[in-house]
Structure formats: C-alpha cells, structure tokens
Design a protein around this motif. Structure first.
Motif, PDB file in Angstrom:
ATOM      1  N   PRO A  87       0.802  -1.225   0.000  1.00  0.00           N
ATOM      2  CA  PRO A  87       0.000   0.000   0.000  1.00  0.00           C
ATOM      3  C   PRO A  87       0.837   1.279   0.000  1.00  0.00           C
ATOM      4  O   PRO A  87       0.326   2.362  -0.264  1.00  0.00           O
ATOM      5  N   HIS A  88       2.144   1.136   0.294  1.00  0.00           N
ATOM      6  CA  HIS A  88       3.000   2.317   0.433  1.00  0.00           C
ATOM      7  C   HIS A  88       4.111   2.364  -0.610  1.00  0.00           C
ATOM      8  O   HIS A  88       4.892   3.324  -0.623  1.00  0.00           O
ATOM      9  N   ASN A  89       4.199   1.366  -1.464  1.00  0.00           N
ATOM     10  CA  ASN A  89       5.329   1.269  -2.390  1.00  0.00           C
ATOM     11  C   ASN A  89       4.886   0.502  -3.629  1.00  0.00           C
ATOM     12  O   ASN A  89       4.470  -0.658  -3.520  1.00  0.00           O
ATOM     13  N   ASN A  90       4.954   1.132  -4.802  1.00  0.00           N
ATOM     14  CA  ASN A  90       4.512   0.426  -6.012  1.00  0.00           C
ATOM     15  C   ASN A  90       5.641  -0.265  -6.756  1.00  0.00           C
ATOM     16  O   ASN A  90       5.490  -0.666  -7.905  1.00  0.00           O
ATOM     17  N   ALA A  91       6.800  -0.451  -6.085  1.00  0.00           N
ATOM     18  CA  ALA A  91       7.876  -1.237  -6.671  1.00  0.00           C
ATOM     19  C   ALA A  91       7.493  -2.711  -6.729  1.00  0.00           C
ATOM     20  O   ALA A  91       6.679  -3.195  -5.946  1.00  0.00           O
ATOM     21  N   LYS A  92       8.110  -3.408  -7.669  1.00  0.00           N
ATOM     22  CA  LYS A  92       7.961  -4.857  -7.770  1.00  0.00           C
ATOM     23  C   LYS A  92       9.235  -5.519  -7.267  1.00  0.00           C
ATOM     24  O   LYS A  92      10.282  -4.882  -7.145  1.00  0.00           O
ATOM     25  N   VAL A  93       9.154  -6.807  -6.958  1.00  0.00           N
ATOM     26  CA  VAL A  93      10.336  -7.544  -6.523  1.00  0.00           C
ATOM     27  C   VAL A  93      11.429  -7.418  -7.576  1.00  0.00           C
ATOM     28  O   VAL A  93      11.177  -7.608  -8.771  1.00  0.00           O
ATOM     29  N   GLY A  94      12.626  -7.075  -7.139  1.00  0.00           N
ATOM     30  CA  GLY A  94      13.746  -6.891  -8.045  1.00  0.00           C
ATOM     31  C   GLY A  94      14.009  -5.441  -8.405  1.00  0.00           C
ATOM     32  O   GLY A  94      15.091  -5.116  -8.909  1.00  0.00           O
ATOM     33  N   ASP A  95      13.038  -4.568  -8.137  1.00  0.00           N
ATOM     34  CA  ASP A  95      13.217  -3.147  -8.452  1.00  0.00           C
ATOM     35  C   ASP A  95      14.134  -2.438  -7.464  1.00  0.00           C
ATOM     36  O   ASP A  95      14.693  -1.389  -7.787  1.00  0.00           O
ATOM     37  N   ILE A  96      14.259  -3.000  -6.257  1.00  0.00           N
ATOM     38  CA  ILE A  96      15.001  -2.337  -5.183  1.00  0.00           C
ATOM     39  C   ILE A  96      16.255  -3.139  -4.862  1.00  0.00           C
ATOM     40  O   ILE A  96      16.204  -4.359  -4.720  1.00  0.00           O
ATOM     41  N   ALA A  97      17.378  -2.445  -4.731  1.00  0.00           N
ATOM     42  CA  ALA A  97      18.661  -3.093  -4.461  1.00  0.00           C
ATOM     43  C   ALA A  97      18.722  -3.616  -3.029  1.00  0.00           C
ATOM     44  O   ALA A  97      17.934  -3.210  -2.158  1.00  0.00           O
ATOM     45  N   GLU A  98      19.680  -4.488  -2.755  1.00  0.00           N
ATOM     46  CA  GLU A  98      19.860  -5.015  -1.400  1.00  0.00           C
ATOM     47  C   GLU A  98      20.387  -3.953  -0.442  1.00  0.00           C
ATOM     48  O   GLU A  98      20.263  -4.098   0.775  1.00  0.00           O
ATOM     49  N   THR A  99      20.990  -2.898  -0.981  1.00  0.00           N
ATOM     50  CA  THR A  99      21.465  -1.786  -0.163  1.00  0.00           C
ATOM     51  C   THR A  99      20.658  -0.544  -0.507  1.00  0.00           C
ATOM     52  O   THR A  99      20.512  -0.205  -1.683  1.00  0.00           O
ATOM     53  N   ILE A 100      20.135   0.128   0.523  1.00  0.00           N
ATOM     54  CA  ILE A 100      19.303   1.299   0.283  1.00  0.00           C
ATOM     55  C   ILE A 100      19.666   2.415   1.248  1.00  0.00           C
ATOM     56  O   ILE A 100      19.984   2.170   2.410  1.00  0.00           O
ATOM     57  N   LEU A 101      19.636   3.642   0.756  1.00  0.00           N
ATOM     58  CA  LEU A 101      19.780   4.829   1.583  1.00  0.00           C
ATOM     59  C   LEU A 101      18.389   5.360   1.894  1.00  0.00           C
ATOM     60  O   LEU A 101      17.523   5.413   1.010  1.00  0.00           O
ATOM     61  N   LEU A 102      18.183   5.776   3.145  1.00  0.00           N
ATOM     62  CA  LEU A 102      16.869   6.201   3.595  1.00  0.00           C
ATOM     63  C   LEU A 102      16.914   7.613   4.188  1.00  0.00           C
ATOM     64  O   LEU A 102      17.033   7.787   5.405  1.00  0.00           O
ATOM     65  N   PRO A 103      16.823   8.634   3.359  1.00  0.00           N
ATOM     66  CA  PRO A 103      16.610   9.975   3.893  1.00  0.00           C
ATOM     67  C   PRO A 103      15.160  10.138   4.310  1.00  0.00           C
ATOM     68  O   PRO A 103      14.271   9.540   3.701  1.00  0.00           O
ATOM     69  N   GLY A 104      14.910  10.923   5.338  1.00  0.00           N
ATOM     70  CA  GLY A 104      13.521  11.153   5.709  1.00  0.00           C
ATOM     71  C   GLY A 104      12.779  11.920   4.632  1.00  0.00           C
ATOM     72  O   GLY A 104      11.624  11.615   4.311  1.00  0.00           O
ATOM     73  N   ASP A 105      13.440  12.905   4.051  1.00  0.00           N
ATOM     74  CA  ASP A 105      12.853  13.801   3.054  1.00  0.00           C
ATOM     75  C   ASP A 105      12.912  13.162   1.672  1.00  0.00           C
ATOM     76  O   ASP A 105      14.002  12.870   1.171  1.00  0.00           O
ATOM     77  N   PRO A 106      11.774  12.935   1.004  1.00  0.00           N
ATOM     78  CA  PRO A 106      11.813  12.362  -0.341  1.00  0.00           C
ATOM     79  C   PRO A 106      12.551  13.234  -1.351  1.00  0.00           C
ATOM     80  O   PRO A 106      13.112  12.718  -2.323  1.00  0.00           O
ATOM     81  N   LEU A 107      12.595  14.550  -1.125  1.00  0.00           N
ATOM     82  CA  LEU A 107      13.345  15.411  -2.034  1.00  0.00           C
ATOM     83  C   LEU A 107      14.854  15.230  -1.869  1.00  0.00           C
ATOM     84  O   LEU A 107      15.618  15.452  -2.808  1.00  0.00           O
ATOM     85  N   ARG A 108      15.280  14.798  -0.671  1.00  0.00           N
ATOM     86  CA  ARG A 108      16.693  14.442  -0.517  1.00  0.00           C
ATOM     87  C   ARG A 108      16.992  13.147  -1.261  1.00  0.00           C
ATOM     88  O   ARG A 108      18.084  12.977  -1.816  1.00  0.00           O
TER      89      ARG A 108
END
Length: 238
Positions: free
Chosen positions: A7-28
């Motif tokens: 409900p919060h993410n329209n990615a499919k399996v494989g679209d996202i890497a095993e390593t992710i950076l998480l800024p609070g601000d989506p513009l960052r």
C-alpha cells in the motif's frame, strides 16, 4: 515477497537493491539519485515518498524517502526488508545537536539509539531493548570517513517521538547529561526492525540545528547540502 506492491510502495520484486539509503525527506532522495547515481529508475511515487534505483561506481543501490517519525520509518523499513529483500539499510538524515561538542553540519554516526518511544513493546521482551547499529556497517562507515578526510563523531543518539515537547529544553538537558549526542526521530525503529529481521542498519546524520543555541539550516540546505554524509553512506557497502 508475495505482498508487492504494498500500500505504500509500487515497486515490484527486483526493483530495489539489497542496499538502500533512507533519507527522511523524499526530495533528498531525489537529490541523491540525480547527483550520485547512474542509469536511475524511479520505482515509487506512492504518497510522494519517492524511491529510485541506480548504480554508484558500478554497484546497484537504491534510495527512498522514509518520512518523519518512527511509525513511518517502521513501515517503510519493514516492507523493504520483508517484501523487497533489502539487507543493508542506511539512514541519511538530519539531527539536532544536544552535545556541546557538535556544531552545524557535523556528521554523526549513531552507534546506539536511545528512545522515548514505545516501539519495542511489540516484541514482548522481559526487559529494555538497546537499539544499536550493525557493527559491520558502522566500522565500514568510520573507515570510509577516514579515507574521505571527513571527521565524524560516533556515539549514542536520541530517537524521539516528540518534536514540539511540552518541557522544551529541559528533557534534552537530561539526555545531555548521559552523553547523548543529538536527537532525531527514526533510528531506533530502524535498528529494531533490522535486529528483529537479522539484517544490517546504520544511521549517518548531519547536524541541521543546534538545540541550545537556536542555529538551524533552511529546508533547501537540508535537501541539498548534506553531501559528506551522502558520500560516506554510498561507499559503506562495497
């Protein structure tokens, strides 16, 4: 993995890497994707929480906004871990300095995350859980910072549920006497979700304001000028 998209993410399996950076601000997140990654694909726009995957020095890496507060970080990090297979979650966020040793734009690495939140109650533990960073990522981040010539401060931070507190500065004075460096609102939930799932998490923070002096960055500076923190995070996982 069967619950994607969520409900919060329209990615499919494989679209996202095993390593992710998480800024609070989506513009960052957008800034990092546009300025540091190559061959970028935007995989999420749900609720304006932008997410991107690209390549940094040939390594597949993702970056996604996580929102403000532990409930938001709790949702996004949980879904990234359990539905998208993310193994290394690195928060790149802003923080308010509590310690007198810190000044504007200093970089802090959160070894542990104190909290006033009740987030851990869900685990039904017989005591108080201490949310901590993954040592592998922590050690790597310190080494990367040294290689880049960036001075970092490593130590205990505060993840608070409260931004506008009824007590004002008084509560921060009590955390300060225990050596807590700075305050933010997400890391404890990230560390707990990662610990429960057996994956890696780390928070790298830039001081955006000094609580006891009133100094603060603008919203645009928060989005676009915290590049030292970003470059450390991008090089943590080799």
């Amino acid at each position: 993995m069967s619950k994607t998209p969520t409900p919060h993410n329209n990615a499919k399996v494989g679209d996202i890497a095993e390593t992710i950076l998480l800024p609070g601000d989506p513009l960052r997140a957008k800034f990092i994707a546009e300025n540091f990654l190559e061959d970028v694909v935007q995989y999420n726009t749900v609720r304006g929480m932008l997410g991107y995957t690209g390549y940094y020095k040939g390594k597949k890496i993702s970056v996604q906004g996580s929102g403000m507060g532990m409930p938001s970080m709790g949702i996004y990090s949980y879904e990234l871990i359990h539905f998208y297979g993310v193994k290394n979650l690195i928060r790149v966020g802003s923080a308010g300095a509590i310690s007198d040793k810190l000044k504007m734009l200093d970089v802090v690495i959160g070894m542990g995350a104190c909290t006033d939140s009740n987030y851990a109650h869900q685990y039904n533990l017989p005591g108080t859980f201490a949310p901590t960073a993954s040592y592998t990522l922590l050690e790597s981040a310190v080494n990367v910072a040294r290689e880049q010539g960036v001075e970092v401060t490593v130590g205990n931070i505060l993840s608070s549920d409260i931004f506008y507190g009824d007590e004002g500065l008084e509560s921060y004075k009590r955390w300060k006497k225990m050596g807590v460096l700075c305050t933010e609102m997400e890391s404890a939930a990230l560390y707990m979700n990662a610990a429960r799932a057996g994956v890696n998490a780390l928070s790298i923070l830039t001081i955006s304001d000094c609580i006891f002096t009133g100094e603060e960055c603008s919203a645009q500076e928060r989005q676009e000028t915290f590049t030292k923190m970003m470059e450390i995070a991008l090089n943590v996982v080799k």
